[in-house]
Design a protein around this motif. Structure first.
Motif, PDB file in Angstrom:
ATOM      1  N   ILE A 269     104.349  11.095  24.376  1.00  0.00           N
ATOM      2  CA  ILE A 269     103.471   9.957  24.077  1.00  0.00           C
ATOM      3  C   ILE A 269     102.922   9.379  25.368  1.00  0.00           C
ATOM      4  O   ILE A 269     101.728   9.067  25.475  1.00  0.00           O
ATOM      5  N   LYS A 270     103.769   9.276  26.372  1.00  0.00           N
ATOM      6  CA  LYS A 270     103.311   8.730  27.651  1.00  0.00           C
ATOM      7  C   LYS A 270     102.265   9.657  28.295  1.00  0.00           C
ATOM      8  O   LYS A 270     101.198   9.205  28.716  1.00  0.00           O
ATOM      9  N   GLN A 271     102.572  10.934  28.355  1.00  0.00           N
ATOM     10  CA  GLN A 271     101.586  11.886  28.896  1.00  0.00           C
ATOM     11  C   GLN A 271     100.292  11.820  28.095  1.00  0.00           C
ATOM     12  O   GLN A 271      99.192  11.837  28.655  1.00  0.00           O
ATOM     13  N   GLY A 272     100.449  11.766  26.775  1.00  0.00           N
ATOM     14  CA  GLY A 272      99.275  11.713  25.898  1.00  0.00           C
ATOM     15  C   GLY A 272      98.452  10.468  26.153  1.00  0.00           C
ATOM     16  O   GLY A 272      97.212  10.520  26.154  1.00  0.00           O
ATOM     17  N   ALA A 273      99.118   9.338  26.388  1.00  0.00           N
ATOM     18  CA  ALA A 273      98.380   8.089  26.624  1.00  0.00           C
ATOM     19  C   ALA A 273      97.564   8.196  27.909  1.00  0.00           C
ATOM     20  O   ALA A 273      96.456   7.653  28.004  1.00  0.00           O
ATOM     21  N   GLU A 274      98.078   8.906  28.889  1.00  0.00           N
ATOM     22  CA  GLU A 274      97.313   9.083  30.129  1.00  0.00           C
ATOM     23  C   GLU A 274      96.116  10.017  29.885  1.00  0.00           C
ATOM     24  O   GLU A 274      94.994   9.721  30.311  1.00  0.00           O
ATOM     25  N   VAL A 275      96.386  11.115  29.200  1.00  0.00           N
ATOM     26  CA  VAL A 275      95.280  12.043  28.889  1.00  0.00           C
ATOM     27  C   VAL A 275      94.215  11.321  28.062  1.00  0.00           C
ATOM     28  O   VAL A 275      93.015  11.416  28.345  1.00  0.00           O
ATOM     29  N   ALA A 276      94.643  10.565  27.054  1.00  0.00           N
ATOM     30  CA  ALA A 276      93.680   9.859  26.191  1.00  0.00           C
ATOM     31  C   ALA A 276      92.881   8.839  26.989  1.00  0.00           C
ATOM     32  O   ALA A 276      91.671   8.682  26.785  1.00  0.00           O
ATOM     33  N   THR A 277      93.528   8.128  27.910  1.00  0.00           N
ATOM     34  CA  THR A 277      92.811   7.156  28.751  1.00  0.00           C
ATOM     35  C   THR A 277      91.684   7.848  29.501  1.00  0.00           C
ATOM     36  O   THR A 277      90.566   7.331  29.595  1.00  0.00           O
ATOM     37  N   ARG A 278      91.971   9.048  30.007  1.00  0.00           N
ATOM     38  CA  ARG A 278      90.945   9.805  30.732  1.00  0.00           C
ATOM     39  C   ARG A 278      89.841  10.294  29.790  1.00  0.00           C
ATOM     40  O   ARG A 278      88.665  10.011  30.001  1.00  0.00           O
ATOM     41  N   VAL A 279      90.254  11.042  28.759  1.00  0.00           N
ATOM     42  CA  VAL A 279      89.222  11.756  27.998  1.00  0.00           C
ATOM     43  C   VAL A 279      88.406  10.828  27.092  1.00  0.00           C
ATOM     44  O   VAL A 279      87.273  11.168  26.738  1.00  0.00           O
ATOM     45  N   LEU A 280      88.951   9.674  26.729  1.00  0.00           N
ATOM     46  CA  LEU A 280      88.138   8.742  25.938  1.00  0.00           C
ATOM     47  C   LEU A 280      87.116   8.020  26.816  1.00  0.00           C
ATOM     48  O   LEU A 280      86.282   7.278  26.319  1.00  0.00           O
ATOM     49  N   GLY A 281      87.191   8.242  28.128  1.00  0.00           N
ATOM     50  CA  GLY A 281      86.170   7.697  29.022  1.00  0.00           C
ATOM     51  C   GLY A 281      86.544   6.376  29.661  1.00  0.00           C
ATOM     52  O   GLY A 281      85.747   5.789  30.383  1.00  0.00           O
ATOM     53  N   PHE A 282      87.781   5.888  29.397  1.00  0.00           N
ATOM     54  CA  PHE A 282      88.214   4.667  30.098  1.00  0.00           C
ATOM     55  C   PHE A 282      88.517   4.990  31.565  1.00  0.00           C
ATOM     56  O   PHE A 282      88.215   4.230  32.452  1.00  0.00           O
ATOM     57  N   VAL A 283      89.208   6.132  31.784  1.00  0.00           N
ATOM     58  CA  VAL A 283      89.595   6.665  33.106  1.00  0.00           C
ATOM     59  C   VAL A 283      90.693   5.812  33.731  1.00  0.00           C
ATOM     60  O   VAL A 283      91.764   6.303  34.056  1.00  0.00           O
ATOM     61  N   ASN A 284      90.440   4.545  33.945  1.00  0.00           N
ATOM     62  CA  ASN A 284      91.521   3.590  34.251  1.00  0.00           C
ATOM     63  C   ASN A 284      91.044   2.211  33.831  1.00  0.00           C
ATOM     64  O   ASN A 284      89.841   1.968  33.755  1.00  0.00           O
ATOM     65  N   ALA A 285      91.975   1.295  33.546  1.00  0.00           N
ATOM     66  CA  ALA A 285      91.578  -0.091  33.286  1.00  0.00           C
ATOM     67  C   ALA A 285      90.952  -0.629  34.572  1.00  0.00           C
ATOM     68  O   ALA A 285      91.354  -0.231  35.666  1.00  0.00           O
ATOM     69  N   PRO A 286      89.955  -1.533  34.458  1.00  0.00           N
ATOM     70  CA  PRO A 286      89.261  -2.004  35.665  1.00  0.00           C
ATOM     71  C   PRO A 286      90.259  -2.469  36.736  1.00  0.00           C
ATOM     72  O   PRO A 286      91.169  -3.253  36.465  1.00  0.00           O
ATOM     73  N   ALA A 287      90.059  -1.964  37.961  1.00  0.00           N
ATOM     74  CA  ALA A 287      91.067  -2.072  39.012  1.00  0.00           C
ATOM     75  C   ALA A 287      91.330  -3.521  39.436  1.00  0.00           C
ATOM     76  O   ALA A 287      92.489  -3.957  39.498  1.00  0.00           O
ATOM     77  N   LEU A 288      90.277  -4.279  39.715  1.00  0.00           N
ATOM     78  CA  LEU A 288      90.470  -5.667  40.152  1.00  0.00           C
ATOM     79  C   LEU A 288      91.194  -6.469  39.076  1.00  0.00           C
ATOM     80  O   LEU A 288      92.145  -7.204  39.357  1.00  0.00           O
ATOM     81  N   GLN A 289      90.766  -6.291  37.829  1.00  0.00           N
ATOM     82  CA  GLN A 289      91.386  -7.038  36.734  1.00  0.00           C
ATOM     83  C   GLN A 289      92.865  -6.697  36.582  1.00  0.00           C
ATOM     84  O   GLN A 289      93.668  -7.558  36.226  1.00  0.00           O
ATOM     85  N   GLN A 290      93.221  -5.431  36.843  1.00  0.00           N
ATOM     86  CA  GLN A 290      94.650  -5.065  36.817  1.00  0.00           C
ATOM     87  C   GLN A 290      95.433  -5.947  37.787  1.00  0.00           C
ATOM     88  O   GLN A 290      96.472  -6.519  37.437  1.00  0.00           O
ATOM     89  N   LYS A 291      94.912  -6.036  39.003  1.00  0.00           N
ATOM     90  CA  LYS A 291      95.629  -6.786  40.046  1.00  0.00           C
ATOM     91  C   LYS A 291      95.664  -8.284  39.727  1.00  0.00           C
ATOM     92  O   LYS A 291      96.646  -8.966  40.012  1.00  0.00           O
ATOM     93  N   VAL A 292      94.582  -8.788  39.137  1.00  0.00           N
ATOM     94  CA  VAL A 292      94.537 -10.218  38.816  1.00  0.00           C
ATOM     95  C   VAL A 292      95.583 -10.568  37.749  1.00  0.00           C
ATOM     96  O   VAL A 292      96.359 -11.504  37.909  1.00  0.00           O
ATOM     97  N   VAL A 293      95.626  -9.795  36.679  1.00  0.00           N
ATOM     98  CA  VAL A 293      96.574 -10.171  35.607  1.00  0.00           C
ATOM     99  C   VAL A 293      98.014  -9.941  36.038  1.00  0.00           C
ATOM    100  O   VAL A 293      98.926 -10.641  35.574  1.00  0.00           O
ATOM    101  N   ALA A 294      98.244  -8.984  36.954  1.00  0.00           N
ATOM    102  CA  ALA A 294      99.614  -8.794  37.458  1.00  0.00           C
ATOM    103  C   ALA A 294     100.105 -10.066  38.143  1.00  0.00           C
ATOM    104  O   ALA A 294     101.280 -10.435  38.034  1.00  0.00           O
ATOM    105  N   GLU A 295      99.184 -10.772  38.834  1.00  0.00           N
ATOM    106  CA  GLU A 295      99.570 -12.009  39.521  1.00  0.00           C
ATOM    107  C   GLU A 295      99.613 -13.204  38.576  1.00  0.00           C
ATOM    108  O   GLU A 295     100.358 -14.146  38.807  1.00  0.00           O
ATOM    109  N   CYS A 296      98.809 -13.174  37.532  1.00  0.00           N
ATOM    110  CA  CYS A 296      98.607 -14.364  36.688  1.00  0.00           C
ATOM    111  C   CYS A 296      99.242 -14.248  35.305  1.00  0.00           C
ATOM    112  O   CYS A 296      99.001 -15.092  34.440  1.00  0.00           O
TER     113      CYS A 296
END
Lengths: 394, 394
Positions: A269-296
């Motif tokens: 499931i974990k591997q699949g979630a990474e593959v799905a993130t890529r192939v559905l066209g998300f590729v990664n969650a927006p990078a700056l927003q990742q860092k912001v919510v990690a702090e907030c």
């Protein structure tokens, strides 16, 4: 020529599109402040001040190549670690970065996990009324959404109906508490009972049934309501979370999936979630927003403001004769339309400059959803309109 | 149990995943500076300084509710207007905000437009070698990717083969120039000829065939190469663009689709693109990034830096006896493996701490892709390793 499926999706959303177009026109005609738009769940509470402050600090201090580069498909490892620790503090869980996948909101997360789990012909079961886009998410994965009929008294899950609705084809049971569109919150006994039913049905059919908890409204609760942490009650639980409501960041498109290590077939499931993130066209969650919510992520929106809106609007609507349960969470009132056809009722409401959402798309015709994540002033000014609308039916 | 399709996707990407895992291990073991990672297209050139400056200004000045709220599904109207004007200035086109859909990068844009256009069983035709994820994007929409075999002399499109490959089922022809993985650029005569072929085939079959130009590398060209603006040459052209490479923002996930008004069924395609943006879980392209690229879209990354990398590496590899065309665009060299099995060759290369990508996934076995979007130092230090690798085959 567009695809046949897309034609159907466009037709299905024609009502909502028309509503938006008309709302825009009305605002141009009467002034936005004179149109009472309860149509969508776009928070009127500002994001906490720490959000912009943190974003600016990150932009000033972070290595540019890292900040704007591809992140790990699952998200920056240190961001996932911080989210895991945040969950561990709140829910006494034992997650680490391997249990978190950063996603483009909960909508992105649900599409990712559906893509991982669902074979064509398999079914997603949810309780009506439900967020209207779930149907399309299931279709995207070649699967079908089926709804357990609503309990029109309480809008809480009908667990007997759930038991009867699960078949060998049921791969996912999708719950959403606090609920859009009803605002109900499932208490511990309900979650525990759902867990028991799914355990039994897994045994009965020899299948895996995944319980997916869609939780963008987790923190928006009132009257001391508690939202049980679902993975504590059922082993095969996956949580889809979004910061859209808890931090008022819907346009930022940031959330995460929790994949507990206890999941059946966790590794795949974990591997699949990474593959799905890529192939559905998300590729990664927006990078700056990742860092912001990690702090907030320990911050919280002004829940008291929504509570004030809830009390004011609920009390007023009751006094005008509308039928509605008092919601314990989210920021919606789910109100019985004053005529059988909820779309006709919404048309009528527009004559009073009230923009409501018909519930036919939520699998519960005859009702409307009122999103009260608006300014206090909008609610105050709308009350005479609601009263006049009610009187027009007497 | 995950879905059968996802199992296959995981298997297919197992090679790449293993490469990443091993790369990580090697970097821990030898130090990152002693591993020559040419594996992925993550730009080593910093985003222009105006990016962070603009983002900070927006965060300081913009209304918080608007900046973090849902945008229009297609993106902020004023952002789309600015992108349209930018294109009009560059390409003498006549676009307005109605021709632009802001997307989560080009990967998001391609998934959106595939979802709009493709019926199950229909085909996407592209030229081998091609970006490996295209196959999955077509599958997501229930369709099939078919590849026109490569011209191993020039890696330019084989137009006779294109003509022969188009059938009644061909809904989309997907081109990518400057090309990943070969770096070739299609000149005006090629684009014009593709346009003619598609016009003829539309008539022959009585179908609509959409030409989709995937253009994340449009600005990365060398030796004065020109990249024709494809909608000028064929009516049913849709452009998928990303700022990932031109502004070094791959982690930001921001790009757009151009839907020219001349498209057959333009209205439905536009509506469909909005519906697809919602139901695929993107909802809207990240709001802050929309506003940033609207202000910075006239900026450009340091193309001369990539050109320097290209010259250095290409010249050196030639002198060591590698076979490779000289690319005119993007930031990849496409090199013939020194043994038949490109995966075995990449394994061998690892002994020299060289991380390369086997081209079997690009539909062109026997070759490898070298992403030279790395530091100059990495290239300089890697040259003896490339030389030793070549010698090991003599």
């Amino acid at each position: 020529m567009i695809s046949q499926n897309m034609k159907k999706l466009i037709e299905k959303s024609a009502g909502i599109s028309a509503l938006f177009t008309e709302a825009k026109k009305m605002k141009e005609q009467y002034g936005a402040e004179n149109v009472y738009d309860f149509g969508i769940g776009n928070p009127n509470v500002k994001a906490p001040e720490s959000i912009n402050k943190t974003a600016i600090e990150i932009l000033q201090q972070e290595d540019t190549i890292i900040l704007h580069g591809y992140t790990d498909t699952a998200g920056y490892a240190e961001v996932r670690k911080k989210i895991a620790n945040h969950l561990n503090r709140r829910f006494d869980t034992n997650f680490d970065e391997e249990n978190i996948i950063m996603t483009v909101g909960a909508a992105g997360g649900l599409n990712v996990i559906f893509k991982v789990l669902l074979n064509p012909g398999e079914e997603v079961l949810t309780f009506a009324p439900f967020f209207s886009e779930y149907t399309a998410y299931a279709m995207n994965a070649g699967a079908v959404l089926r709804a357990v009929p609503p309990n029109l008294e309480t809008f809480l899950p009908d667990l007997t109906a759930l038991e009867q609705s699960i078949t060998k084809k049921t791969k996912i049971v999708l719950i959403n508490s606090p609920n859009n569109p009803t605002g109900v919150v499932y208490d511990e006994s309900i979650i525990a009972e759902i867990g028991c039913i799914l355990e039994e049905k897994q045994k009965e059919y020899g299948t895996d049934i995944y319980l997916i908890a869609d939780e963008p409204y987790r923190e928006l609760v009132y009257d001391g309501a508690e939202v049980p942490y679902v993975p504590d009650y059922y082993k095969n639980t996956i949580v889809a979370y979004s910061f859209s409501k808890s931090l008022s960041l819907p346009g930022d498109r940031i959330g995460y999936l929790v994949l507990p290590s206890q999941l059946e077939d966790y590794d795949e499931i974990k591997q699949g979630a990474e593959v799905a993130t890529r192939v559905l066209g998300f590729v990664n969650a927006p990078a700056l927003q990742q860092k912001v919510v990690a702090e907030c992520c320990d911050e919280l929106t002004d829940v008291a403001f929504y509570d004030g809106n809830r009390e004011l609007l609920y009390t007023a609507l009751q006094s005008y004769g509308y039928q509605c349960i008092k919601p314990q969470g989210a920021f919606y009132l789910f109100v019985k339309a004053l005529e059988e056809d909820d779309e006709a009722f919404c048309q009528k409401a527009k004559q009073y400059r009230l923009l409501l959402t018909p519930a036919i798309g939520f699998g519960c015709p005859g009702y409307v959803r009122i999103a009260y994540c608006v300014s206090r002033e909008t609610i105050e000014k709308s009350l005479p309109a609601f009263e006049a609308l009610a009187k027009s039916y007497q």
